[in-house]
Design an enzyme around this catalytic site. Structure first.
Site, short mmCIF file in Angstrom:
data_model
loop_
_atom_site.label_atom_id
_atom_site.label_comp_id
_atom_site.label_asym_id
_atom_site.label_seq_id
_atom_site.Cartn_x
_atom_site.Cartn_y
_atom_site.Cartn_z
N LYS A 55 -18.31 -12.20 -2.63
CA LYS A 55 -19.05 -11.76 -1.44
C LYS A 55 -20.54 -11.60 -1.74
O LYS A 55 -21.38 -11.77 -0.84
CB LYS A 55 -18.47 -10.44 -0.91
CG LYS A 55 -16.99 -10.51 -0.57
CD LYS A 55 -16.64 -11.74 0.25
CE LYS A 55 -15.15 -11.96 0.33
NZ LYS A 55 -14.54 -12.50 -0.90
N THR A 182 -8.68 -26.57 -0.99
CA THR A 182 -9.26 -26.15 0.29
C THR A 182 -8.67 -24.84 0.79
O THR A 182 -8.69 -24.56 1.99
CB THR A 182 -9.04 -27.25 1.35
OG1 THR A 182 -7.63 -27.55 1.43
CG2 THR A 182 -9.81 -28.50 1.01
N GLY A 183 -8.14 -24.04 -0.13
CA GLY A 183 -7.66 -22.72 0.25
C GLY A 183 -8.82 -21.75 0.37
O GLY A 183 -9.99 -22.13 0.45
N ILE A 185 -10.27 -19.54 -1.76
CA ILE A 185 -11.27 -19.51 -2.83
C ILE A 185 -12.15 -20.75 -2.78
O ILE A 185 -13.39 -20.66 -2.83
CB ILE A 185 -10.58 -19.38 -4.20
CG1 ILE A 185 -9.87 -18.02 -4.32
CG2 ILE A 185 -11.60 -19.53 -5.33
CD1 ILE A 185 -9.02 -17.89 -5.57
N GLY A 186 -11.54 -21.92 -2.66
CA GLY A 186 -12.30 -23.16 -2.63
C GLY A 186 -13.24 -23.22 -1.44
O GLY A 186 -14.40 -23.61 -1.57
N GLU A 188 -14.50 -20.70 0.46
CA GLU A 188 -15.59 -19.72 0.38
C GLU A 188 -16.67 -20.15 -0.61
O GLU A 188 -17.87 -20.12 -0.30
CB GLU A 188 -15.05 -18.35 -0.02
CG GLU A 188 -14.29 -17.62 1.06
CD GLU A 188 -13.92 -16.20 0.68
OE1 GLU A 188 -13.52 -15.43 1.57
OE2 GLU A 188 -14.01 -15.85 -0.52
N GLY A 271 -4.94 -22.97 -6.77
CA GLY A 271 -3.85 -22.01 -6.74
C GLY A 271 -3.82 -21.10 -7.95
O GLY A 271 -4.65 -21.21 -8.85
N HIS A 447 -19.85 -4.48 26.88
CA HIS A 447 -20.52 -5.75 27.22
C HIS A 447 -21.98 -5.69 26.77
O HIS A 447 -22.65 -4.68 27.00
CB HIS A 447 -20.47 -5.99 28.73
CG HIS A 447 -21.25 -7.20 29.17
ND1 HIS A 447 -20.79 -8.48 28.97
CD2 HIS A 447 -22.48 -7.32 29.74
CE1 HIS A 447 -21.68 -9.34 29.44
NE2 HIS A 447 -22.72 -8.65 29.91
#
Length: 482
Positions: A55, A182-183, A185-186, A188, A271, A447
């Site tokens: 992050k 492309t999960g 971790i990849g 982000e 993974g 709103h």
């Protein structure tokens, strides 16, 4: 402790990560004889190489991206200059600060409650830790997981093959990185590095980008991220090789088209593997699944009535920090209470991906509902024209909400869009409370906010469910009459 010494304890916990620390605190409520065993260094996966450092990198990438898109708001910038050394210095410094908090916590626990060394089962009650034998009445396995990398890639690429752990020790940003996987971790890391000026390509064997299971949202996710990131997906083969200091990634898709591209590094986000292979579990007689993970009850954490409990990422159930903490609490508490192992409720599922747009899954996913054979309807909203999203220039993605036919009970949601980290929490809380769609609609919506998009989806869902309309005296925001 002396050579070949014997230590006796009521509860031994293998692993001092998030689950292990939570298990320690819970077990301590029932017995003072608790021993926490760690084979590496203190400090959780989240603090060292997971949630927090990733992050920090994403925050830097977001800052660079906002400067790059400022002209769309009529704001002129003199140009974006990314100082890679400064970016990584902050990542390492703040990462070390978070790790320090965790280490300090563990090191303030009594010395007799801590042991460093690799634990291996001799039998159901005995662990060998170096030259010390630990005899425990109950044992908690909280050994976590590690990145899974093809051995052939290690041999072919050597030090040019890296995992996410390595990224956060960089002194500077590299020129180019191939990211395979492309999960979460990849996705982000690939997007963050791309926004920081690193040449990136993200590779995947399927067309799925991120954890979404709803087919419509999967397709939208691929479309959205392809628009920003160089992506190669639905690949039949990924064959990296090393040429000097370069990594050449050769791929072929299902149609047989071949592509080659050179990079400085290959980041494998392919993974994770549970850390069970070096524990000597074969000496315990406990039942294990095909992956070698002890078969256990997720509501008690107990293995087949034995005095052994499992918690955290090692079980590959929901590898998330808050889930690991909950599982540690359940495992440690029941280890302390054993043989009175109690069924403990689990929180509603919640998962967030800090990509842009963000991704969230709350409650039951589309795939889980289908698999369970539950009769449900779907409410949808696109963020492309949602008011607050357009104001912010973050009008990408969509939200799907799921409700049970017959009862109107809210079941879950999947989302790709702005503020997903916040909307995901609201939706998970509704699932856990057992809210109906009508009860959610009766809640206040300000709103202009992104949450108004949620109201649009809920209204559509309520109409699709075709439930009887409550009386006006009982309803604050009723759907249309049928």
């Amino acid at each position: 402790m002396t050579t070949n010494s014997i230590v006796e304890t009521d509860v031994a916990i293998i692993g001092a990560g998030t689950a292990g620390m939570s298990a320690y605190r819970a077990a301590l409520e029932h017995t003072p004889r608790v021993l926490l065993i760690e084979s590496g260094v203190y400090g959780t996966t989240c603090a060292r190489v997971g949630c927090m450092p990733s992050k920090l990198l994403i925050a830097a990438a977001d800052a660079a991206h906002m400067m790059a898109i400022a002209p769309q708001f009529g704001v002129s910038a003199s140009g974006v200059n990314v100082d890679g050394r400064a970016v990584m210095a902050r990542v390492r410094s703040e990462r070390d600060r978070f790790v320090g908090f965790v280490v300090d916590t563990v090191e303030h626990w009594p010395a007799e409650h801590r042991m460093l060394g690799h634990a291996r089962f001799i039998d159901q009650h005995t662990l060998q830790v170096g030259d010390t034998q630990v005899r425990a009445q109950r044992i908690v396995i909280a050994t976590g997981s590690r990145p899974a990398v093809p051995e052939a890639w290690r041999q072919a690429l050597g030090e040019r093959l890296i995992i996410n752990d390595d990224v956060f020790d960089w002194q500077d940003l590299p020129r180019s990185v191939a990211v395979v996987g492309t999960g979460v971790i990849g996705l982000e890391l690939a997007q963050a590095l791309h926004r920081l000026g690193v040449r990136v390509r993200l590779y995947g064997r399927s067309e799925r980008v991120g954890p979404l299971t709803d087919p419509e949202l999967q397709a939208l996710s691929l479309e959205v991220f392809t628009h920003e990131l160089p992506l190669s997906v639905n690949l039949a083969h990924i064959e990296p090789r090393r040429e000097g200091d370069r990594v050449i990634v050769r791929t072929s898709n299902r149609a047989g088209d071949v592509h080659e591209e050179a990079f400085d590094w290959l980041l494998a986000a392919t993974g994770r593997t549970p850390n069970v292979d070096q524990l000597g579990l074969e000496n315990t007689g406990m039942p294990r699944d095909a992956r070698g993970i002890p078969i256990h009850d997720r509501h008690t954490a107990q293995v087949a009535g034995l005095p052994i409990f499992v918690a955290g990422d090692v079980n590959e159930d929901r590898p998330l920090l808050h889930e690991a903490a909950d599982e540690g609490r359940i495992a440690g508490g029941n280890a302390g209470l054993y043989p009175d192992a109690r069924l403990r409720p689990r929180r509603a599922p919640l998962a967030v991906v800090f990509s842009e747009p963000q991704i969230a899954l709350a409650g039951a996913s589309h795939a889980e509902l289908r698999s369970a054979g539950i009769d449900f309807e779907v409410g949808r909203v696109s963020f492309s024209d949602q008011g607050r999203s357009r104001v912010m220039g973050r009008n990408q993605g969509a939200l799907h909400v799921y409700g049970e036919v017959g009862t109107g009970r809210f079941l879950g949601a999947e989302m790709l869009g702005p503020a997903a980290e916040h909307l995901g929490h609201l939706l998970a809380w509704s699932v856990q409370r057992g809210d109906t769609v009508q009860q959610m609609l009766d809640s206040p919506f300000y709103h202009p906010v992104v949450e108004e998009g949620l109201r649009t989806a809920l209204r559509q869902l309520q109409t699709a469910l075709r439930l009887p309309r409550p009386s006006d005296e009982e309803c604050l925001d009723c759907g249309p009459k049928f």
